[in-house]
Design a protein around this motif. Structure first.
Motif, PDB file in Angstrom:
ATOM      1  N   HIS A   1       0.656  -1.247   0.025  1.00 36.52           N
ATOM      2  CA  HIS A   1      -0.052   0.064  -0.039  1.00 36.52           C
ATOM      3  C   HIS A   1       0.861   1.155  -0.136  1.00 36.52           C
ATOM      4  O   HIS A   1       1.918   1.312   0.693  1.00 36.52           O
ATOM      5  CB  HIS A   1      -0.988  -0.025   1.192  1.00 36.52           C
ATOM      6  N   PRO A   2       0.605   2.189  -0.842  1.00 36.16           N
ATOM      7  CA  PRO A   2       1.469   3.460  -0.712  1.00 36.16           C
ATOM      8  C   PRO A   2       1.500   4.241   0.627  1.00 36.16           C
ATOM      9  O   PRO A   2       0.331   4.117   1.491  1.00 36.16           O
ATOM     10  CB  PRO A   2       0.580   4.378  -1.673  1.00 36.16           C
TER      11      PRO A   2
ATOM     12  N   VAL B   1       2.611   8.018   2.243  1.00 34.22           N
ATOM     13  CA  VAL B   1       3.051   9.144   1.903  1.00 34.22           C
ATOM     14  C   VAL B   1       3.313  10.054   3.022  1.00 34.22           C
ATOM     15  O   VAL B   1       3.168   9.568   4.331  1.00 34.22           O
ATOM     16  CB  VAL B   1       2.026   9.707   0.962  1.00 34.22           C
TER      17      VAL B   1
END
Length: 244
Positions: free
Chosen positions: A6-7, A9
């Motif tokens: 999963h990204p 950020v």
């Protein structure tokens, strides 16, 4: 989406994505409000048939199920003659009724479960589950047939059975649903709404929690992980009885 990749950020990037999603959530809330208003505006059907039910003190009429209130929600619980326990999916939903009833009972709404099996057959299961809500039998009348949750064997065999307002090609004679009724000041009763299959999702609070989590409902088929709440320590999962 693969949860393992999963990204990740920065907080600023997350906040920008979250605000964008918030706009979508608000649009969904407004659409849900519009749909609910449309549901309440649906025409009604007057109930003229003399349905009868069996409860703890003997025979009941449909009017008796209102408990002095003007609105009645009936959950069509899958429990047929000869069964030892109720459908796991219906039980999953029914685990949420007593909590809601603490409030609905004080807001002009009665909630009653109705099953096709004889009344005595589901009493032990109700005690096992620890439920307090009213649960009656429709044995001997057309109620389950008329409201689309029980199919006659000959209709199933001939391919005439319907469910959720369309022909069904399954072999099930018992299926879940929910029906709503209104009783006016003169005692007339009207059928206002019925829903089936995934239309019942709204009643399952557990799903609303799961929908907020990273893994979501995390199921290959609808309710494939669900068990009776006293069976989660069993090694083998119970089968689910309905999908959408």
């Amino acid at each position: 989406m693969n949860i393992q990749n999963h990204p990740v950020v920065s907080r600023e990037e997350w906040l920008a994505a979250r605000k964008q999603h918030l706009a979508h959530e608000k649009a969904f809330t407004k659409e849900r409000d519009r749909l609910s208003a449309e549901r309440r505006a649906l025409p009604w059907v007057k109930i003229d048939k003399d349905y009868h039910f069996q409860g703890p003190d003997g025979e009941l009429k449909l009017a008796d199920l209102f408990g002095g209130r003007s609105q009645l929600v009936i959950y069509h619980f899958m429990f047929a003659d000869g069964w030892d326990e109720g459908c796991p999916g219906c039980s999953f939903l029914s685990d949420h009724i007593d909590g809601a009833n603490q409030h609905l009972a004080h807001h002009d709404v009665s909630v009653v479960a109705v099953s096709h099996a004889p009344f005595a057959q589901f009493q032990a299961f109700k005690r096992r589950m620890g439920w307090k809500f009213d649960w009656v039998s429709s044995e001997g009348c057309d109620f389950n047939y008329d409201f689309g949750v029980t199919a006659r064997p000959e209709d199933v065999a001939a391919g005439r059975a319907t469910y959720n307002y369309e022909k069904t090609y399954g072999s099930e004679e018992e299926l879940p649903g929910l029906s709503v009724f209104y009783r006016n000041d003169t005692g007339e009763i009207f059928h206002t709404y019925s829903t089936y299959a995934r239309g019942l999702d709204l009643l399952v609070g557990t799903y609303n929690y799961l929908d907020l989590t990273p893994k979501g409902r995390n199921e290959d088929e609808i309710m494939d992980w669900v068990r009776h709440h006293d069976r989660y320590e069993d090694k083998a999962p119970t089968s689910c009885c309905h999908g959408g």
